[in-house]
Design an enzyme around this catalytic site. Structure first.
Site, PDB file in Angstrom:
ATOM      1  CB  THR A 196     -20.334   2.567  12.164  1.00  0.00           C
ATOM      2  OG1 THR A 196     -19.955   3.733  11.432  1.00  0.00           O
ATOM      3  CG2 THR A 196     -19.083   1.914  12.712  1.00  0.00           C
ATOM      4  CD  GLU A 248     -16.564   7.041  16.950  1.00  0.00           C
ATOM      5  OE1 GLU A 248     -17.643   7.439  16.477  1.00  0.00           O
ATOM      6  OE2 GLU A 248     -15.518   7.003  16.290  1.00  0.00           O
TER       7      GLU A 248
HETATM    8  N1  HSE Z   1     -12.864   0.352  13.417  1.00  0.00           N
HETATM    9  C1  HSE Z   1     -14.185   0.820  13.122  1.00  0.00           C
HETATM   10  C2  HSE Z   1     -14.830  -0.141  12.149  1.00  0.00           C
HETATM   11  C3  HSE Z   1     -14.121   2.183  12.514  1.00  0.00           C
HETATM   12  O1  HSE Z   1     -14.173  -0.527  11.173  1.00  0.00           O
HETATM   13  O2  HSE Z   1     -15.989  -0.519  12.368  1.00  0.00           O
HETATM   14  C4  HSE Z   1     -15.479   2.743  12.247  1.00  0.00           C
HETATM   15  O3  HSE Z   1     -15.402   4.106  12.023  1.00  0.00           O
END
Ligand code: HSE
Length: 316
Positions: free
Chosen positions: A189, A133
């Site tokens: 993200t 990630e």
């Molecule tokens: N929990 C993370 C966010 C998921 O909302 O940034 C991203 O894929």
């Protein structure tokens, strides 16, 4: 000793509204496939080839690729020096909040584990998959990768130590995802995380904890309507919705056509509706697409279910 191993891992949705970085749900919509093959050299060189979904260019250099980061870390930790050829077939579109980086990372962790017969326990595989990630979010987060590795609904605890709690979803839970055809930033993200408030009013925390608890209770009691009542986020969704053109129209049209709840899927820009039957699935999908269309945006929709986790499909 095996020479090659192929594993698949599903798409996933994170947050489910109030469970930011805590809730993950594996989704049957799409799967990524990762095949890892030992090459002849012993200099720990990882060569990645990508095919499939081309919506944004996914880097194939190891340090920027979610599967590459996982394989590199596992090779180091287990002191394995093999050169490896990695073939990734992308089906989960990258950058849209469907757990694309997590799907490749999870499939890579599971394939690597089997290729070298390491028998790593699942919680540790989630930790390895979370390394991936970093490629898209800049930091580790476990919600998508836990959904992709374990399948079903997963609650992530990080403090004082990592713990992943899986609950099998109710059988009638149906999800509709609408994926807008928009250009997404390369590290979307990271961008979507940067817009979030650093501090929040206590009353909003209370509301989100109450809603998150309702979601968990709904999964335990196998009550989809209860899950949907909890999908109401007063912290993250309001801070991010401006990043999604058509957000309000998509949400209101989906609710009018029978969705029980609607929110952002992960960090967006996809949106996800919760239903307790497939009956309205197509209609809700159509309404969500119509919502994006009001902002002149095309979209793809998927009517899907919670999925099982990552699995090995072949070893040679
Ligand atoms: N929990 C993370 C966010 C998921 O909302 O940034 C991203 O894929």
């Amino acid at each position: 000793m095996a020479k090659s191993c192929t594993a698949v891992a599903p798409s996933s949705t994170a947050n489910l509204g109030p469970g930011y970085d805590v809730f993950g749900l594996g989704l049957s919509a799409l799967e990524d496939t990762v095949r890892i093959t030992k090459a002849s050299g012993r200099s720990r060189r990882i060569t990645i080839r990508l095919s499939g979904e081309k919506s944004i260019s996914i880097p194939s250099n190891t340090e920027s690729n979610s599967a590459g980061l996982v394989i590199e870390k596992m090779s180091e930790d287990f002191d394995l020096r093999y050169d490896l050829d990695v073939r990734i077939v992308k089906r989960v579109p990258a950058g849209f909040g469907m757990g694309s980086s997590a799907a490749s990372a999870a499939a890579a962790a599971v394939a690597f584990d089997r290729l070298f017969n390491l028998k790593v326990r699942k919680s540790k595989l989630i930790e390895y998959a979370a390394e991936g990630e970093i490629a898209s979010a800049g930091t580790k987060h476990y919600d998508n990768v836990s959904g992709a590795i374990l399948g079903g609904f997963v609650i992530v605890r990080t403090i004082p130590e990592l713990e992943f709690i899986k609950i099998i979803p109710p059988e009638d839970l149906v999800l509709v995802i609408a994926v807008p055809t928009v250009k997404v930033a390369c590290r979307k993200t990271e961008v979507a995380r940067s817009v979030l408030p650093k501090e929040v009013p206590l009353k909003n925390v209370i509301r989100n904890v109450s809603n998150a608890s309702t979601i968990v209770a709904g999964f335990i009691l196998k009550d989809t309507k209860m899950i949907a009542r909890g999908v109401d986020d007063v912290i993250v969704e309001p801070a991010r919705k401006h990043l999604i053109p058509g957000f309000d129209a998509v949400k209101s049209k989906a609710l009018k056509s029978g969705a029980l709840a609607v929110t952002i899927s992960g960090a967006g820009p996809s949106m996800i509706s919760f239903l307790n039957s497939r009956k309205n699935g197509k209609l809700v999908a159509h309404s969500m697409a119509a919502g994006f269309k009001e902002s002149k945006i095309k979209s793809r929709t998927f009517v899907c279910h919670p999925s099982n986790g990552a699995r090995v499909v072949s070893v040679t």
